[in-house]
Write a protein that holds these residues in place. Structure first.
Motif, mmCIF file in Angstrom:
data_model
loop_
_atom_site.group_PDB
_atom_site.id
_atom_site.type_symbol
_atom_site.label_atom_id
_atom_site.label_comp_id
_atom_site.label_asym_id
_atom_site.label_seq_id
_atom_site.Cartn_x
_atom_site.Cartn_y
_atom_site.Cartn_z
ATOM 1 N N ASP A 275 -33.841 36.613 -2.984
ATOM 2 C CA ASP A 275 -32.544 37.243 -3.177
ATOM 3 C C ASP A 275 -31.523 36.176 -3.574
ATOM 4 O O ASP A 275 -31.199 35.297 -2.780
ATOM 5 C CB ASP A 275 -32.122 37.937 -1.877
ATOM 6 C CG ASP A 275 -30.898 38.818 -2.061
ATOM 7 O OD1 ASP A 275 -29.953 38.388 -2.743
ATOM 8 O OD2 ASP A 275 -30.872 39.932 -1.493
ATOM 9 N N GLN A 276 -31.023 36.266 -4.784
ATOM 10 C CA GLN A 276 -30.083 35.249 -5.266
ATOM 11 C C GLN A 276 -28.808 35.218 -4.433
ATOM 12 O O GLN A 276 -28.205 34.145 -4.238
ATOM 13 C CB GLN A 276 -29.740 35.509 -6.735
ATOM 14 C CG GLN A 276 -28.895 34.412 -7.373
ATOM 15 C CD GLN A 276 -29.585 33.057 -7.355
ATOM 16 O OE1 GLN A 276 -30.717 32.930 -7.814
ATOM 17 N NE2 GLN A 276 -28.910 32.036 -6.838
ATOM 18 N N ALA A 277 -28.378 36.370 -3.929
ATOM 19 C CA ALA A 277 -27.161 36.399 -3.109
ATOM 20 C C ALA A 277 -27.340 35.580 -1.834
ATOM 21 O O ALA A 277 -26.413 34.896 -1.386
ATOM 22 C CB ALA A 277 -26.787 37.844 -2.764
ATOM 23 N N MET A 278 -28.526 35.634 -1.255
ATOM 24 C CA MET A 278 -28.805 34.829 -0.064
ATOM 25 C C MET A 278 -28.789 33.348 -0.416
ATOM 26 O O MET A 278 -28.247 32.523 0.330
ATOM 27 C CB MET A 278 -30.163 35.205 0.530
ATOM 28 C CG MET A 278 -30.298 36.664 0.931
ATOM 29 S SD MET A 278 -29.151 37.144 2.240
ATOM 30 C CE MET A 278 -29.828 36.239 3.617
ATOM 31 N N LEU A 279 -29.374 33.001 -1.532
ATOM 32 C CA LEU A 279 -29.403 31.602 -1.957
ATOM 33 C C LEU A 279 -27.998 31.079 -2.243
ATOM 34 O O LEU A 279 -27.664 29.938 -1.915
ATOM 35 C CB LEU A 279 -30.290 31.450 -3.190
ATOM 36 C CG LEU A 279 -31.779 31.733 -2.976
ATOM 37 C CD1 LEU A 279 -32.519 31.693 -4.305
ATOM 38 C CD2 LEU A 279 -32.392 30.753 -1.994
ATOM 39 N N ASP A 280 -27.165 31.914 -2.836
ATOM 40 C CA ASP A 280 -25.782 31.515 -3.087
ATOM 41 C C ASP A 280 -25.064 31.226 -1.776
ATOM 42 O O ASP A 280 -24.264 30.279 -1.676
ATOM 43 C CB ASP A 280 -25.041 32.613 -3.858
ATOM 44 C CG ASP A 280 -25.556 32.792 -5.282
ATOM 45 O OD1 ASP A 280 -26.258 31.883 -5.780
ATOM 46 O OD2 ASP A 280 -25.272 33.847 -5.881
ATOM 47 N N THR B 71 -31.768 25.216 -3.918
ATOM 48 C CA THR B 71 -32.157 26.616 -3.757
ATOM 49 C C THR B 71 -33.210 26.976 -4.800
ATOM 50 O O THR B 71 -33.180 26.488 -5.931
ATOM 51 C CB THR B 71 -30.950 27.560 -3.894
ATOM 52 O OG1 THR B 71 -30.336 27.387 -5.167
ATOM 53 C CG2 THR B 71 -29.929 27.283 -2.785
ATOM 54 N N VAL B 72 -34.153 27.829 -4.394
ATOM 55 C CA VAL B 72 -35.268 28.225 -5.265
ATOM 56 C C VAL B 72 -35.430 29.741 -5.192
ATOM 57 O O VAL B 72 -35.648 30.301 -4.108
ATOM 58 C CB VAL B 72 -36.588 27.556 -4.824
ATOM 59 C CG1 VAL B 72 -37.733 28.002 -5.735
ATOM 60 C CG2 VAL B 72 -36.461 26.043 -4.832
ATOM 61 N N LEU B 73 -35.325 30.393 -6.319
ATOM 62 C CA LEU B 73 -35.540 31.832 -6.388
ATOM 63 C C LEU B 73 -37.036 32.095 -6.527
ATOM 64 O O LEU B 73 -37.636 31.857 -7.576
ATOM 65 C CB LEU B 73 -34.780 32.433 -7.571
ATOM 66 C CG LEU B 73 -34.824 33.963 -7.685
ATOM 67 C CD1 LEU B 73 -34.155 34.621 -6.474
ATOM 68 C CD2 LEU B 73 -34.131 34.415 -8.976
ATOM 69 N N GLY B 74 -37.644 32.546 -5.442
ATOM 70 C CA GLY B 74 -39.080 32.783 -5.441
ATOM 71 C C GLY B 74 -39.447 34.167 -5.946
ATOM 72 O O GLY B 74 -38.575 34.974 -6.295
ATOM 73 N N GLU B 75 -40.743 34.429 -5.975
ATOM 74 C CA GLU B 75 -41.263 35.737 -6.365
ATOM 75 C C GLU B 75 -41.999 36.351 -5.184
ATOM 76 O O GLU B 75 -42.245 35.690 -4.178
ATOM 77 C CB GLU B 75 -42.201 35.585 -7.571
ATOM 78 C CG GLU B 75 -41.503 35.044 -8.808
ATOM 79 C CD GLU B 75 -42.455 34.846 -9.987
ATOM 80 O OE1 GLU B 75 -43.690 35.009 -9.790
ATOM 81 O OE2 GLU B 75 -41.967 34.517 -11.082
ATOM 82 N N PHE B 76 -42.374 37.609 -5.294
ATOM 83 C CA PHE B 76 -43.014 38.306 -4.180
ATOM 84 C C PHE B 76 -44.292 37.620 -3.714
ATOM 85 O O PHE B 76 -44.583 37.587 -2.526
ATOM 86 C CB PHE B 76 -43.317 39.763 -4.561
ATOM 87 C CG PHE B 76 -42.094 40.621 -4.694
ATOM 88 C CD1 PHE B 76 -41.251 40.837 -3.614
ATOM 89 C CD2 PHE B 76 -41.775 41.197 -5.907
ATOM 90 C CE1 PHE B 76 -40.119 41.620 -3.734
ATOM 91 C CE2 PHE B 76 -40.643 41.993 -6.041
ATOM 92 C CZ PHE B 76 -39.817 42.200 -4.954
ATOM 93 N N ASP B 77 -45.068 37.075 -4.636
ATOM 94 C CA ASP B 77 -46.350 36.466 -4.279
ATOM 95 C C ASP B 77 -46.403 34.966 -4.555
ATOM 96 O O ASP B 77 -47.486 34.382 -4.552
ATOM 97 C CB ASP B 77 -47.497 37.163 -5.036
ATOM 98 C CG ASP B 77 -47.748 38.571 -4.523
ATOM 99 O OD1 ASP B 77 -47.363 38.874 -3.377
ATOM 100 O OD2 ASP B 77 -48.334 39.369 -5.276
#
Length: 225
Positions: free
Chosen positions: A91-96, A112-118
């Protein structure tokens, strides 16, 4: 970390969690989730957890499912100045929010790293510790996610899991038995290396391969002596 698979039909409960077969946290507004994560009544024992892990300056740590940054910020401080803390979330909002907290705290070694589901999508492959604090039970494809995660670790890197056995909680459907985690980790060559008795209601375990400077090899050597 808030997990959601748009293709899944989830039955949402009053607690804000997805139904038992989805095993993913419902997608709630970031502000509401941050408020819940920052509740002062939550028992986190952050300082004790970090002390037990013996993090040191120069380490690279991935806080998987970093949420509001409860562990990310103090872990980043523990490995400063030249260590890097990767705060991973989907969630980008959480990372922000975590990035803002880091800036306010004067923490310059957090990424910060925007990950994926898997896949956590960590940008390096020499991580010392991948840290899952009450996150693994919210991931749908746990084996696949763990398989992806260990590709970013050093050969003797650790996967640290803090979670809860189902029999230890009234809302048992949403938690993970340690025996299941042991099985998933063994499938990729990782075994319980350290058990930390910090919490009364959850397990706290570091998994490693028997390789390099692994605690497993040190324990084996000590038994031989």
């Amino acid at each position: 970390m808030r997990w959601r698979n748009p293709g899944l039909l989830c039955v949402f409960l009053g607690s804000g969690f997805a139904g038992a077969f989805a095993w993913q946290l419902a997608q709630s507004p970031a502000e509401k989730y941050i408020s819940a994560m920052d509740d002062p009544h939550r028992v986190l024992k952050v300082d004790e957890v970090i002390a037990r892990l013996e993090l040191k300056p120069g380490d690279k740590v991935a806080d998987i499912g970093s949420g509001s940054g409860s562990f990310s910020i103090p872990m980043a401080k523990a490995i400063a100045p030249n260590g890097i803390l990767y705060a991973v979330d989907i969630d980008q909002a959480m990372l922000d929010h975590v990035a803002m907290r880091a800036k306010e705290a004067g923490v310059a070694n957090l990424r910060t790293v925007l990950g994926e589901f898997d896949d956590p999508k960590i940008p390096v492959k020499d991580v010392d510790v991948a840290f899952f604090h009450r996150v693994l039970h919210m991931i749908e494809h746990r084996q696949a996610y763990l398989n992806a995660t260990v590709r970013y670790l050093k050969p003797d890197g650790r996967v640290v899991v803090i979670d809860k056995n189902r029999e230890d909680s009234p809302d048992s459907w949403m938690w993970l038995n340690q025996s299941d985690v042991d099985t998933w980790m063994a499938a990729i060559g990782f075994y319980p290396a350290q058990h930390f008795a910090v919490f009364d209601d959850r397990y706290f375990i570091a998994y490693q391969r028997p390789y390099g400077k692994s605690v497993l090899l040190k324990q084996h050597s000590a038994k031989k002596d």
